[in-house]
Design a protein around this motif. Structure first.
Motif, PDB file in Angstrom:
ATOM      1  N   ASP A 239       0.832  -1.207   0.000  1.00  0.00           N
ATOM      2  CA  ASP A 239       0.000   0.000   0.000  1.00  0.00           C
ATOM      3  C   ASP A 239       0.866   1.258   0.000  1.00  0.00           C
ATOM      4  O   ASP A 239       0.590   2.227  -0.749  1.00  0.00           O
ATOM      5  N   ARG A 240       1.874   1.251   0.813  1.00  0.00           N
ATOM      6  CA  ARG A 240       2.761   2.417   0.838  1.00  0.00           C
ATOM      7  C   ARG A 240       3.482   2.596  -0.493  1.00  0.00           C
ATOM      8  O   ARG A 240       3.685   3.710  -0.974  1.00  0.00           O
ATOM      9  N   GLN A 242       2.347   1.637  -3.471  1.00  0.00           N
ATOM     10  CA  GLN A 242       1.385   2.146  -4.443  1.00  0.00           C
ATOM     11  C   GLN A 242       1.143   3.645  -4.251  1.00  0.00           C
ATOM     12  O   GLN A 242       1.034   4.412  -5.225  1.00  0.00           O
ATOM     13  N   THR A 243       1.052   4.076  -3.012  1.00  0.00           N
ATOM     14  CA  THR A 243       0.861   5.509  -2.733  1.00  0.00           C
ATOM     15  C   THR A 243       2.037   6.325  -3.251  1.00  0.00           C
ATOM     16  O   THR A 243       1.881   7.393  -3.864  1.00  0.00           O
ATOM     17  N   GLU A 244       3.243   5.779  -3.027  1.00  0.00           N
ATOM     18  CA  GLU A 244       4.436   6.484  -3.492  1.00  0.00           C
ATOM     19  C   GLU A 244       4.499   6.533  -5.011  1.00  0.00           C
ATOM     20  O   GLU A 244       4.872   7.558  -5.611  1.00  0.00           O
ATOM     21  N   VAL A 245       4.101   5.440  -5.681  1.00  0.00           N
ATOM     22  CA  VAL A 245       4.100   5.400  -7.151  1.00  0.00           C
ATOM     23  C   VAL A 245       3.104   6.407  -7.705  1.00  0.00           C
ATOM     24  O   VAL A 245       3.387   7.141  -8.677  1.00  0.00           O
ATOM     25  N   LYS A 246       1.901   6.488  -7.116  1.00  0.00           N
ATOM     26  CA  LYS A 246       0.906   7.460  -7.571  1.00  0.00           C
ATOM     27  C   LYS A 246       1.406   8.890  -7.396  1.00  0.00           C
ATOM     28  O   LYS A 246       1.160   9.756  -8.239  1.00  0.00           O
ATOM     29  N   ARG A 247       2.076   9.116  -6.286  1.00  0.00           N
ATOM     30  CA  ARG A 247       2.591  10.463  -6.034  1.00  0.00           C
ATOM     31  C   ARG A 247       3.624  10.861  -7.076  1.00  0.00           C
ATOM     32  O   ARG A 247       3.660  11.993  -7.560  1.00  0.00           O
ATOM     33  N   GLN A 249       3.772   9.690 -10.114  1.00  0.00           N
ATOM     34  CA  GLN A 249       3.159   9.780 -11.442  1.00  0.00           C
ATOM     35  C   GLN A 249       2.390  11.077 -11.645  1.00  0.00           C
ATOM     36  O   GLN A 249       2.062  11.441 -12.771  1.00  0.00           O
ATOM     37  N   GLN A 250       2.064  11.791 -10.579  1.00  0.00           N
ATOM     38  CA  GLN A 250       1.341  13.051 -10.728  1.00  0.00           C
ATOM     39  C   GLN A 250       2.232  14.093 -11.398  1.00  0.00           C
ATOM     40  O   GLN A 250       3.422  14.190 -11.079  1.00  0.00           O
TER      41      GLN A 250
END
Length: 259
Positions: A239-240, A242-247, A249-250
């Motif tokens: 989960d952490r 995935q959160t870091e990857v989304k951040r 990719q923004q």
């Protein structure tokens, strides 16, 4: 210095007893299979019997706690029963105690759970006491049967064993009134104690199996709990991540300057 000298004497004494024990066992095997000079081997058996008898009663006389000595040396007493040479095999119990005394299994790296289970089976379950009483009843009955029925000691012992174990081949039967009374006493006493003996053995192995199954279930539960904890930890890490990857990719935020 005195203690060291005493340990050496004990070691020498135990070595001599070990050699005599092994010699008596070998002699019994030769007698049983009629190998060699039977007369000479019988004389050797009688001589070893006298030596072990003297050794037993000397140790009994100097023992500080004679009750404990009698309990732990039950096999030694059976090993000096002069009814049949095969009783010499009980002297192996003395050999086992000396191995335990010198911690030979531990020194050889062989000590483990099975030695503790064996000790617990012999003493904690009361097996040694029931076995000793059963043997005493059989031997005493055989001795009395031999006297009143005018049978040899070996034939009387065979009769006592087949009677106590409810096998009853019928090849030897009491003919006198006293012999029949002895048989009745053996039937009630011997069969009762032998029944307790067999039930003790059965209960021990049944409990061992039950404990093993319980321990296996407990271990499985612990392994499952550890697996769930690891899965939960891994899930949190994912989960952490995935959160870091989304951040990452923004798109970057553009700042406009005002003139």
């Amino acid at each position: 210095m005195v203690a060291e000298r005493q340990r050496r004497w004990v070691a020498v004494y135990h070595l001599i007893v070990t050699l005599l024990t092994l010699g008596s066992v070998i002699n019994v095997v030769l007698l049983s299979f009629h190998v060699g000079n039977w007369h000479l081997e019988s004389q050797v058996a009688n001589g070893l019997l006298a030596v072990f008898a003297v050794d037993y009663f000397v140790r009994l006389a100097i023992a500080k706690d004679r009750k404990t000595f009698l309990i732990h040396s039950a096999f030694d007493l059976m090993g000096i029963i002069p009814m049949h040479p095969v009783f010499a095999l009980f002297r192996l119990g003395r050999l086992a105690r000396m191995i335990q005394y010198h911690h030979l299994f531990w020194k050889l790296g062989l000590d483990g759970k099975w030695t503790h289970d064996f000790h617990r089976f012999i003493y904690s379950t009361g097996f040694i006491y029931l076995f000793s009483i059963s043997i005493a009843i059989i031997v005493l009955s055989a001795l009395l049967f031999s006297v009143f029925e005018h049978q040899s000691l070996s034939d009387s012992l065979w009769w006592a064993i087949t009677t106590a174990t409810t096998v009853g081949y019928g090849d030897d039967t009491p003919h006198t009134a006293v012999g029949k009374i002895i048989a009745v006493g053996l039937m009630f006493g011997g069969i009762g104690f032998i029944g307790l003996l067999t039930s003790t053995i059965t209960d021990f192995f049944t409990n061992q199996t039950s404990q093993s199954l319980v321990q296996t279930d407990d271990q499985d539960q612990r392994d499952l709990q550890q697996l769930l904890v690891k899965i939960e930890t891994l899930t949190q890490k994912v989960d952490r991540l995935q959160t870091e990857v989304k951040r990452l990719q923004q798109p970057p935020t553009k700042h406009h300057s005002h003139r």
